[in-house]
Scaffold this active site. Sequence first.
Site, short mmCIF file in Angstrom:
data_model
loop_
_atom_site.label_atom_id
_atom_site.label_comp_id
_atom_site.label_asym_id
_atom_site.label_seq_id
_atom_site.Cartn_x
_atom_site.Cartn_y
_atom_site.Cartn_z
N CYS A 132 40.63 -3.42 15.05
CA CYS A 132 41.25 -1.86 15.98
C CYS A 132 42.54 -1.98 16.53
O CYS A 132 42.73 -1.93 17.37
CB CYS A 132 39.81 -1.07 16.24
SG CYS A 132 40.60 0.43 16.58
N CYS A 135 42.68 0.94 18.85
CA CYS A 135 41.79 0.43 20.26
C CYS A 135 42.20 -0.24 20.87
O CYS A 135 42.20 0.13 22.26
CB CYS A 135 40.52 0.34 19.83
SG CYS A 135 39.48 1.19 18.33
N ASP A 136 42.69 -1.62 20.55
CA ASP A 136 43.40 -2.13 21.63
C ASP A 136 44.34 -2.71 21.63
O ASP A 136 45.82 -3.62 22.28
CB ASP A 136 42.19 -3.66 20.98
CG ASP A 136 40.88 -3.87 20.69
OD1 ASP A 136 40.89 -2.79 21.75
OD2 ASP A 136 40.00 -4.19 20.29
#
Length: 304
Positions: A132, A135-136
């Site tokens: 992701c 997300c990261d």
Amino acid sequence: MYDTIILGSGPAGLSAAVYAKRSQLDFVITEKDYNGTGQIAESECVDNYLGLNGENGFELGEKFRKHALALGVEFLVGNAVKINPVKDFYQVVFSDDKTLETKTVIYATGASHRKLGIKGENEFTGRGVSYCAVCDGAFYRGKTVAVVGGGDTALGDAILLSKIAAKVYLIHRRDEFRANKLLQNKVSENPVIECVLNAVPTEIDGDKKVSGISIMQNNTEKTIAVDGVFVAIGNVPNSELLKGVADLDSNGYVIADENGVTSAKGIFVAGDVRTKQLRQVVTAVSDGANCVMSAENYLMGFNS
């Protein structure tokens, strides 16, 4: 006994919940993760949902959930592990041994990220391997990363990461990408992104965290030094509970048309887990609504 149990709280499940509530069905929606909204939460920008151009995926998912909550939808946190057919109803068994009975099931469990299946992938997940970028990605500001894949998601991730990282390697096993032309043009014009084609990842290297990715390119082994690897090679349908219960295709997707009707009477499928051409939020929401209509028809004996 419930009229229906909705398995999954992504856009398909939440849409089904809204329609089921409006139809005054007796139901519950179950979710593995508390306050989950599915993979839409991983999208930085949703620009193909009519009327909501540029919406942040996480925020859009939250709006879907708040809509359901505002109608008084009941959520149950639990991991369903088995669906047992019992004459004219179903038992849904959860990992904590809780069992619920229902006349119908709306199966909206979505899909999971496909893995590379190479050495180092599992070992470094969360320590340099991610699925992701939204997300990261922020953890790699000013660093060097690799994105593996050749579809829309992979190229979109590379473009997103190019705004954060100093260098992005886009690794794809073929000599051309499958992504739409607009994304391909954006990638080719981006000085931060370097395309590595005809390359197959063989190992993710590192000690305590990722330090590189090894590839086989044109019969030559090489290693690219990176701080992180983002895997974007598609999804695997979460259809395990329906194996032996409803018909699946060769890739594991549940066979159903846009009405969500499966080969198992009283089980309807919505979202990314079913066979269809386009797996996006707009079709998931439509699936959820159609499944409720199909479930209602079934409960009234119209398609039994």
